[in-house]
Design an enzyme around this catalytic site. Structure first.
Site: not given
Lengths: 157, 100
Positions: B97-100
């Site tokens: 779910q994270g952006c990185v």
């Protein structure tokens, strides 16, 4: 864009040298590679600070002229305030695993993105390839940038 | 356990990571275009599952590099075109779910 509607290539321009000016472009570049999208990352004007060895890990948050910080300009200009705000932000970024600039560029390059510096700015600031981190693939002019960007989307930050 | 017997979400990720086993991983890998899982693939998969059990989070690419000893370049070579998502799916974990 390909026939199936999937984005296949992005070329991201980073033109600002503040911490908040650089990171969005880096996150988008890394995120694109994570999705299998081809990436060109082009640094121009003050954005070059993000790939200059001596400066890349010293980027600061702009605490003056930045209304979204909700801090009076007169306080933002005091000595040490920008450093303090920058340290706070870096701490929060580290918590969600956003790396320092040098490590992030290494990851983005290892992920297969191409990293370029703008020829005009390099000449204007009297820089050479030795000033840049090793991940910089080339110093290119704007014409070459458009050649590389052909067929994809361009994002200016 | 094969793919037909487990519950997958709309994007093909396992609903319950405990339903996972190595045979299932091999099947999911084939669906992702990876014909054979090498020792290094298994190293990534096992590390991801261990981290998920410990933290409840799918590890980021940075965490795989710094804590799991999997260089980013190698990760992209092992799981081409979207390594974090692919590896998570094969490891039976939810979509990152994270952006990185």
């Amino acid at each position: 864009m390909s026939d199936n509607g999937k984005l296949e290539k992005v070329s991201i321009i980073i033109s600002k040298g503040s911490l908040e000016g650089v990171y969005p472009g880096l996150i988008m570049a890394n995120g694109a590679r994570m999705e299998g999208i081809e990436v060109n990352l082009f640094f121009t004007f003050f954005g070059l600070d993000a790939i200059i060895k001596k400066r890349m890990n010293k980027l600061k948050v702009a605490t003056v002229g930045n209304p979204a910080l909700h801090m009076p300009t007169l306080i933002g200009m005091l000595p040490g305030v920008s450093s303090f705000v920058t340290a706070m932000m870096k701490k929060e970024m580290d918590k969600i695993d956003i790396p320092p600039v040098d490590e992030f560029l290494e990851m983005i390059s290892d992920a297969g993105a191409k990293i370029y510096a703008c020829r005009a700015t390099v000449d204007m600031f009297h820089l050479t390839k030795d000033d840049f981190c090793e991940q910089v693939d080339d110093i290119i002019n704007v014409g070459k940038f458009y050649e590389l960007a052909a067929g994809g989307e361009i994002i200016f930050t | 356990m094969d793919v037909k017997q487990v519950q997958l979400d709309a994007e093909g990720f396992l609903v319950d990571y405990k339903e996972w086993n190595e045979e299932l991983a091999k099947e999911l890998a084939k669906e992702e275009g990876i014909e054979e899982l090498t020792d290094r693939h298994w190293h990534v998969i096992r590390f991801m599952r261990e981290e998920y059990e410990k933290t409840g989070q799918v590890p980021t690419i940075r965490r795989l590099k710094n804590a799991g000893g999997i260089p980013t370049k190698e990760l992209y070579a092992l799981f081409p075109n979207g390594p974090a998502k692919k590896a998570a799916r094969i490891a039976g974990l939810p979509k990152p779910q994270g952006c990185v």
